[in-house]
Design a protein around this motif. Sequence first.
Motif, PDB file in Angstrom:
ATOM      1  N   ALA A  43       0.961  -1.360  -0.443  1.00 19.38           N
ATOM      2  CA  ALA A  43       0.966  -0.067   0.418  1.00 19.38           C
ATOM      3  C   ALA A  43       0.408   1.097  -0.471  1.00 19.38           C
ATOM      4  CB  ALA A  43      -1.008  -0.103   1.047  1.00 19.38           C
ATOM      5  N   SER A  44       2.315   1.486   0.913  1.00 22.19           N
ATOM      6  CA  SER A  44       3.184   2.643   0.841  1.00 22.19           C
ATOM      7  C   SER A  44       3.141   2.687  -0.916  1.00 22.19           C
ATOM      8  CB  SER A  44       4.092   2.184   1.621  1.00 22.19           C
ATOM      9  OG  SER A  44       3.744   1.279   2.683  1.00 22.19           O
ATOM     10  N   ASN A  45       3.945   1.813  -1.265  1.00 22.08           N
ATOM     11  CA  ASN A  45       4.375   1.544  -2.688  1.00 22.08           C
ATOM     12  C   ASN A  45       2.897   2.396  -3.866  1.00 22.08           C
ATOM     13  OD1 ASN A  45       6.941   0.880  -2.858  1.00 22.08           O
ATOM     14  ND2 ASN A  45       6.143  -0.964  -2.198  1.00 22.08           N
ATOM     15  N   ALA A  46       1.938   1.972  -3.612  1.00 24.92           N
ATOM     16  CA  ALA A  46       0.697   2.368  -4.470  1.00 24.92           C
ATOM     17  C   ALA A  46       1.093   3.930  -4.350  1.00 24.92           C
ATOM     18  CB  ALA A  46       0.056   1.590  -3.807  1.00 24.92           C
ATOM     19  N   LEU A  47       1.034   4.096  -2.435  1.00 26.35           N
ATOM     20  CA  LEU A  47       0.726   5.677  -2.291  1.00 26.35           C
ATOM     21  C   LEU A  47       1.487   6.276  -2.922  1.00 26.35           C
ATOM     22  CD1 LEU A  47      -1.682   6.962  -0.352  1.00 26.35           C
ATOM     23  CD2 LEU A  47       0.280   6.858   1.961  1.00 26.35           C
ATOM     24  N   LEU A  48       3.235   6.333  -2.491  1.00 22.41           N
ATOM     25  CA  LEU A  48       3.662   6.930  -3.432  1.00 22.41           C
ATOM     26  C   LEU A  48       3.750   7.168  -4.919  1.00 22.41           C
ATOM     27  CD1 LEU A  48       6.567   8.699  -2.480  1.00 22.41           C
ATOM     28  CD2 LEU A  48       7.851   5.882  -3.153  1.00 22.41           C
ATOM     29  N   ALA A  49       3.394   6.030  -6.013  1.00 29.69           N
ATOM     30  CA  ALA A  49       3.219   6.434  -7.004  1.00 29.69           C
ATOM     31  C   ALA A  49       1.915   7.347  -6.704  1.00 29.69           C
ATOM     32  CB  ALA A  49       2.964   4.969  -7.326  1.00 29.69           C
ATOM     33  N   LEU A  50       0.498   7.118  -6.212  1.00 32.91           N
ATOM     34  CA  LEU A  50       0.029   7.893  -7.008  1.00 32.91           C
ATOM     35  C   LEU A  50      -0.029   9.583  -6.258  1.00 32.91           C
ATOM     36  CD1 LEU A  50      -3.020   5.498  -5.315  1.00 32.91           C
ATOM     37  CD2 LEU A  50      -2.279   6.162  -7.183  1.00 32.91           C
ATOM     38  N   ILE A  51       0.839   9.551  -4.903  1.00 32.32           N
ATOM     39  CA  ILE A  51       1.238  11.628  -4.902  1.00 32.32           C
ATOM     40  C   ILE A  51       1.637  11.535  -5.668  1.00 32.32           C
ATOM     41  CG2 ILE A  51       1.960  12.319  -3.147  1.00 32.32           C
ATOM     42  CD1 ILE A  51       1.132   9.662  -0.613  1.00 32.32           C
ATOM     43  N   ALA A  52       3.141  11.216  -6.735  1.00 30.28           N
ATOM     44  CA  ALA A  52       3.687  11.696  -7.290  1.00 30.28           C
ATOM     45  C   ALA A  52       2.557  12.336  -8.872  1.00 30.28           C
ATOM     46  CB  ALA A  52       4.375  10.063  -7.901  1.00 30.28           C
ATOM     47  N   GLY A  90      14.390  12.389   3.921  1.00 32.55           N
ATOM     48  CA  GLY A  90      14.718  12.853   3.155  1.00 32.55           C
ATOM     49  C   GLY A  90      13.670  11.813   1.859  1.00 32.55           C
ATOM     50  N   VAL A  91      12.705  11.598   2.268  1.00 30.11           N
ATOM     51  CA  VAL A  91      11.483  11.251   0.933  1.00 30.11           C
ATOM     52  C   VAL A  91      11.474  12.425  -0.058  1.00 30.11           C
ATOM     53  CG1 VAL A  91       9.030  10.247   0.241  1.00 30.11           C
ATOM     54  CG2 VAL A  91      10.589   9.693   2.746  1.00 30.11           C
ATOM     55  N   THR A  92      12.306  11.710  -1.543  1.00 34.39           N
ATOM     56  CA  THR A  92      11.026  12.154  -2.763  1.00 34.39           C
ATOM     57  C   THR A  92      10.377  11.933  -3.113  1.00 34.39           C
ATOM     58  OG1 THR A  92      12.632  11.035  -4.553  1.00 34.39           O
ATOM     59  CG2 THR A  92      13.584  13.268  -2.772  1.00 34.39           C
ATOM     60  N   LEU A  93      10.184  12.251  -4.484  1.00 34.83           N
ATOM     61  CA  LEU A  93       8.379  11.298  -5.490  1.00 34.83           C
ATOM     62  C   LEU A  93       9.163  11.028  -6.147  1.00 34.83           C
ATOM     63  CD1 LEU A  93       6.406  14.272  -5.871  1.00 34.83           C
ATOM     64  CD2 LEU A  93       6.300  12.369  -3.886  1.00 34.83           C
ATOM     65  N   SER A  94      10.654  10.380  -6.225  1.00 34.94           N
ATOM     66  CA  SER A  94      11.258   9.228  -7.024  1.00 34.94           C
ATOM     67  C   SER A  94      10.639   7.431  -6.639  1.00 34.94           C
ATOM     68  CB  SER A  94      12.403   9.286  -7.444  1.00 34.94           C
ATOM     69  OG  SER A  94      13.719   8.934  -6.412  1.00 34.94           O
ATOM     70  N   ASP A  96      13.087   4.979  -7.283  1.00 35.11           N
ATOM     71  CA  ASP A  96      13.784   4.097  -6.455  1.00 35.11           C
ATOM     72  C   ASP A  96      13.628   3.009  -5.050  1.00 35.11           C
ATOM     73  OD1 ASP A  96      16.545   5.999  -4.360  1.00 35.11           O
ATOM     74  OD2 ASP A  96      15.308   6.343  -5.590  1.00 35.11           O
ATOM     75  N   ARG A  97      14.942   1.992  -4.904  1.00 42.93           N
ATOM     76  CA  ARG A  97      14.366   1.140  -3.996  1.00 42.93           C
ATOM     77  C   ARG A  97      14.525   1.807  -2.918  1.00 42.93           C
ATOM     78  NH1 ARG A  97      16.575  -4.200  -3.360  1.00 42.93           N
ATOM     79  NH2 ARG A  97      16.209  -4.616  -5.259  1.00 42.93           N
ATOM     80  N   LEU A  98      15.880   2.630  -2.586  1.00 44.20           N
ATOM     81  CA  LEU A  98      16.261   3.596  -1.577  1.00 44.20           C
ATOM     82  C   LEU A  98      15.073   3.927  -0.844  1.00 44.20           C
ATOM     83  CD1 LEU A  98      18.358   4.329   1.470  1.00 44.20           C
ATOM     84  CD2 LEU A  98      19.451   5.573  -0.627  1.00 44.20           C
ATOM     85  N   ASN A  99      14.931   5.701  -1.907  1.00 46.26           N
ATOM     86  CA  ASN A  99      13.259   6.193  -1.653  1.00 46.26           C
ATOM     87  C   ASN A  99      12.068   5.549  -1.297  1.00 46.26           C
ATOM     88  OD1 ASN A  99      12.877   9.522  -1.319  1.00 46.26           O
ATOM     89  ND2 ASN A  99      11.374   8.505  -2.845  1.00 46.26           N
ATOM     90  N   ARG A 100      11.658   4.583  -1.772  1.00 48.94           N
ATOM     91  CA  ARG A 100      10.407   3.397  -1.496  1.00 48.94           C
ATOM     92  C   ARG A 100      10.353   2.695   0.120  1.00 48.94           C
ATOM     93  NH1 ARG A 100      11.233   1.024  -6.675  1.00 48.94           N
ATOM     94  NH2 ARG A 100      11.779  -1.150  -5.322  1.00 48.94           N
TER      95      ARG A 100
END
Length: 121
Positions: A43-52, A90-94, A96-100
């Motif tokens: 759900a976190s992965n989906a949320l990050l993509a949708l926020i972007a 340091g979260v961004t809207l990218s 990459d694995r580290l950011n996710r």
Amino acid sequence: QNNYSGLSKQLIGANTTVFIDFLQSVFTFVVFSTYDSSLLDPASNALLALIACEETNFESMLQQIIASQPEEQVKERLQQSFKKLVLSNGVTLSFDRLNRNKFKKNVHEFVNEVRGFMRKR
């Protein structure tokens, strides 16, 4: 001449609505639903993509949630929690694995924090 450009505009408009609906659904699921904790990472992965995809609409949605709270203290805590969700570590809207992974950590902390004071109301 064809109508592809008009069709493309209609599809993009429809997809935007779909993204907003998904964003609201996933966010509501993550914060307010009872679920198996193993679902929080996907759900976190989906949320990050949708926020972007819907950054402006996400911010509007957060402001509506905050404004709907009757208690000033809850509004302030929610605002701080939302800020940490999208800015901590340091979260961004990218994607990459580290950011996710950073965003997943933020989501876990956010859920634990917000559920605690939202359910006490």
